[in-house]
Design a protein around this motif. Structure first.
Motif, PDB file in Angstrom:
ATOM      1  N   LYS A 112      43.129 -29.023 -36.635  1.00  0.00           N
ATOM      2  CA  LYS A 112      43.822 -27.968 -35.886  1.00  0.00           C
ATOM      3  C   LYS A 112      42.812 -27.031 -35.215  1.00  0.00           C
ATOM      4  O   LYS A 112      42.970 -26.649 -34.055  1.00  0.00           O
ATOM      5  N   GLN A 113      41.776 -26.690 -35.973  1.00  0.00           N
ATOM      6  CA  GLN A 113      40.743 -25.805 -35.443  1.00  0.00           C
ATOM      7  C   GLN A 113      40.094 -26.434 -34.207  1.00  0.00           C
ATOM      8  O   GLN A 113      39.893 -25.778 -33.181  1.00  0.00           O
ATOM      9  N   ALA A 115      53.848 -31.272 -39.065  1.00  0.00           N
ATOM     10  CA  ALA A 115      53.543 -29.947 -38.521  1.00  0.00           C
ATOM     11  C   ALA A 115      53.917 -29.880 -37.047  1.00  0.00           C
ATOM     12  O   ALA A 115      54.481 -28.885 -36.575  1.00  0.00           O
ATOM     13  N   ILE A 172      42.291 -26.149 -31.243  1.00  0.00           N
ATOM     14  CA  ILE A 172      42.305 -24.802 -30.674  1.00  0.00           C
ATOM     15  C   ILE A 172      41.046 -24.594 -29.829  1.00  0.00           C
ATOM     16  O   ILE A 172      41.107 -24.096 -28.702  1.00  0.00           O
ATOM     17  N   LEU A 173      39.908 -25.015 -30.353  1.00  0.00           N
ATOM     18  CA  LEU A 173      38.651 -24.843 -29.622  1.00  0.00           C
ATOM     19  C   LEU A 173      38.689 -25.610 -28.298  1.00  0.00           C
ATOM     20  O   LEU A 173      38.281 -25.096 -27.254  1.00  0.00           O
ATOM     21  N   ASP A 190      54.286 -26.719 -34.512  1.00  0.00           N
ATOM     22  CA  ASP A 190      52.881 -26.322 -34.366  1.00  0.00           C
ATOM     23  C   ASP A 190      52.263 -27.104 -33.207  1.00  0.00           C
ATOM     24  O   ASP A 190      51.951 -28.284 -33.328  1.00  0.00           O
ATOM     25  N   LYS A 191      52.087 -26.421 -32.073  1.00  0.00           N
ATOM     26  CA  LYS A 191      51.646 -27.133 -30.870  1.00  0.00           C
ATOM     27  C   LYS A 191      50.198 -27.583 -30.970  1.00  0.00           C
ATOM     28  O   LYS A 191      49.764 -28.453 -30.213  1.00  0.00           O
ATOM     29  N   MET A 192      49.459 -27.000 -31.880  1.00  0.00           N
ATOM     30  CA  MET A 192      48.078 -27.431 -32.037  1.00  0.00           C
ATOM     31  C   MET A 192      47.960 -28.631 -32.974  1.00  0.00           C
ATOM     32  O   MET A 192      46.854 -29.052 -33.314  1.00  0.00           O
ATOM     33  N   LEU A 193      49.088 -29.154 -33.441  1.00  0.00           N
ATOM     34  CA  LEU A 193      49.073 -30.406 -34.200  1.00  0.00           C
ATOM     35  C   LEU A 193      50.164 -31.340 -33.681  1.00  0.00           C
ATOM     36  O   LEU A 193      50.617 -32.234 -34.385  1.00  0.00           O
ATOM     37  N   PHE A 212      53.662 -33.964 -28.006  1.00  0.00           N
ATOM     38  CA  PHE A 212      53.334 -34.036 -26.581  1.00  0.00           C
ATOM     39  C   PHE A 212      53.250 -35.496 -26.131  1.00  0.00           C
ATOM     40  O   PHE A 212      52.919 -36.377 -26.926  1.00  0.00           O
ATOM     41  N   GLU A 248      41.061 -23.943 -25.859  1.00  0.00           N
ATOM     42  CA  GLU A 248      40.543 -22.693 -25.301  1.00  0.00           C
ATOM     43  C   GLU A 248      39.546 -22.951 -24.185  1.00  0.00           C
ATOM     44  O   GLU A 248      39.258 -22.062 -23.392  1.00  0.00           O
ATOM     45  N   PRO A 262      47.129 -29.163 -23.841  1.00  0.00           N
ATOM     46  CA  PRO A 262      47.397 -29.885 -25.096  1.00  0.00           C
ATOM     47  C   PRO A 262      47.966 -31.286 -24.876  1.00  0.00           C
ATOM     48  O   PRO A 262      47.952 -32.079 -25.794  1.00  0.00           O
TER      49      PRO A 262
END
Lengths: 263, 324
Positions: B195-196, B237, B199-200, B242-245, B15, B203, B208
């Protein structure tokens, strides 16, 4: 794992109705819901329509494109209908599907090249459905050879080992899995391996359970694409879990948590 | 015979995150800076990155008493005066960004009130035209008092504010959402927790492309290879989809490198190690050079000599010329 949503198919009664009544909103909604559930691409199949199927295909493609911009898998046994779908398609497209039969390949390989589409190829040919993994690999090799001759990049090819219903051809579930590692070694770059997942559970009572069990097994054998029902949440959870267990995706506690951004 | 170069292609893309806002964008910065957007590994030549890494200089509102003399010396005239310090970083040393660390509110230190922190932020904001990175003191309760005040005082400036950590991220994320800032998210040397945390944070509604990752603090000889490999895995990743990384990476190096005895020790204590005035900056610059190779999009440094060296490294490595 490349997920193609299977729900826009005239075989489903609600879709057949939407086609008949040209209910674009219903089709668009189905497209959006599948993408939101994690589909990377959408399969478009008119089903058995009485009227002009090419016209129906064009309408479906246009309607879906207004709702999402994911790649479309243009699904029809008729090359003319596929051509109509590809003409209408603005973005990336897949052809679903050719087989190893000479006549099919002659019609669809040039079409894929003309439209810059990827190509799904079922490992069946004039002789019908192969009975074991070796026979599937033999047809796969013929398809790959044809593609290479035509200058079609093999990493744009999706080989389908033909998944048959467990209720009708139980021994074939294992043969299709066994064919996958052989497919991967056919050429460099390796072709993709795709399955039409829902077929495995045709005519059974535990459809979702059978689908997701088979998906995990197929992924372990190297399958990297599937046409399936992304609205089946348990199935999608198994797909994500298998991706983590196969080290294709980084684990974290919330890996199943739905977040639009992750897709 | 011509040799065909093999270029690696990846399905994913890092991103882009934009830091700072011009008057036209609702801020007061001379220009905004964008990082990320990569489609390949750093400097691999497979695909040039659209945005080069940025060199930020750290400015503290309280200077740790144990800083060695050879770190204090070049900054002696501005220590204790954050606005002047910041101005010197930009005007004399060419820092792309100023990274302001608000250490004074820490209860174990000065326990300064949030008002004081806000005043410091305002003064620095006025002193320099570059975008700001703002770091809290690391004490969760106190940070949660200070952050909302700071984000409000800088509303519209699109700062990068941290550190959001797994144990304490909600207040900062809400404040940044409300006032239009980016969040710096820290998970120490643990890709799964990073990564967790992403995500948190996502949310909670933060897009992102408003998150920058800080996968830990380390320096040469003190965990560098762990952080390096985590940064590399995060980039891989992200490139794999993997959009969360898939966020840009920051490395806060200066304060960490200067904890190393190799950087700190006075010359008389260890004559064999060479001139202290060179050894310290070299420690910082070597750490930064490694993290740039691992994919750092922002390196935060302290010593002007380290800044000069790292700016040269960036210029030589980057496939695209510096913005502006």
């Amino acid at each position: 794992m490349f997920i193609i949503g299977e729900r826009i198919n005239g075989m489903f009664r609600s879709v057949a109705r939407a086609i008949r009544e040209r209910d674009g909103a219903a089709i668009a909604d189905l497209a959006r819901r599948q993408v939101a559930a994690g589909a990377h691409a959408l399969d478009i199949n008119t089903g058995p329509v009485g009227e002009d199927p090419a016209e129906v295909m064009t309408w479906l493609v246009q309607t879906v494109q207004e709702a999402t911009d994911v790649p479309l898998s243009i699904d029809s046994p008729k090359p003319a209908v596929i051509a109509a779908g590809l003409r209408a398609c603005r973005g990336r497209a897949l052809i679903n599907s050719t087989t190893g039969a000479r006549e099919k390949l002659d019609a669809l390989l040039p079409l894929a090249q003309e439209y810059g589409a990827e190509l799904i190829a079922l490992t069946i040919d004039e002789r019908g459905i192969p009975r074991n993994a070796a026979a599937r690999a033999e047809i796969a090799l013929a398809i790959v050879a044809r593609a290479m001759e035509a200058g079609f990049p093999t990493d744009r090819l999706y080989l389908d080992p033909i998944v048959l219903p467990v209720s009708a051809a139980q021994d074939q579930c294992r043969e299709a899995l066994a064919a996958m590692p052989a497919f991967r070694t056919l050429c460099e770059p390796a072709p993709h391996i795709i399955i039409g997942l829902s077929n495995v559970s045709q005519g059974t009572t535990n459809r979702s359970l059978i689908n997701r069990t088979y998906l995990a097994m197929a992924m372990a054998m190297g399958c990297d694409a599937a046409i399936l029902d992304p609205l089946d949440r348990d199935l999608m959870d198994v797909m994500r879990t298998a991706s983590v267990l196969l080290n294709q995706e980084i684990y974290c506690d919330g890996y199943l948590q739905p977040a639009e951004g992750r897709r | 015979m011509s040799v065909e170069l093999i270029r690696e292609r990846w399905p994913g893309k890092v991103f882009t995150v934009t830091i700072g806002a011009t008057p036209a964008e609702g801020g007061t910065r001379a220009r905004a800076l964008t990082i990320g957007g990569h489609t390949s590994l750093p400097f691999a030549g497979d695909a040039p990155s659209p945005h080069r890494p940025l060199v930020a200089m750290e400015v503290l509102d309280v200077v740790p008493p144990d800083w060695p003399a050879h770190l204090r010396e070049p900054l002696a005239d501005v220590l204790g005066r954050p606005a002047e310090w910041a101005r010197k970083c930009v005007e004399d040393y060419g820092a792309d960004l100023v990274c302001l660390r608000l250490a004074s509110p820490h209860p174990d230190g000065q326990d300064a009130p949030p008002d004081a922190a806000v005043a410091t932020v305002r003064a620095v904001l006025e002193a320099v035209p570059v975008p700001l990175v703002i770091l809290g003191c690391g004490h969760a309760d106190k940070d949660n008092e200070v952050w909302p005040r700071v984000t409000e005082a800088t509303r519209g400036e699109r700062c990068l504010i941290g550190m959001a950590v797994p144990e304490n991220y909600k207040t900062l994320v809400v404040a940044c959402l409300a006032d239009g800032h980016n969040v710096l998210a820290e998970a120490p040397i643990d890709i799964n927790i990073q990564k967790q945390l992403n995500i948190l944070i996502s949310e909670m509604g933060l897009p992102p492309d408003r998150i920058v990752l800080h996968p830990g603090t380390a320096s040469l000889g003190y965990g560098l290879e762990y952080e390096y490999s985590i940064m590399e895995r995060i980039r891989l990743a992200g490139l794999q989809g993997d959009k969360m990384l898939a966020q840009p990476l920051a490395a806060v190096i200066g304060s960490e490198a200067w904890k190393a005895k190799e950087a700190r020790l006075a010359e008389e204590a260890m004559p064999a190690w060479g001139t202290a005035a060179e050894r310290g900056p070299a420690w910082e610059a070597a750490t930064a050079a490694a993290f740039l190779q691992a994919g750092a999009d922002i390196v935060v440094l302290l010593h002007p000599a380290a800044v000069a060296a790292v700016r040269r490294v960036v210029a030589e490595l980057a496939a695209v010329p510096a913005e502006a």
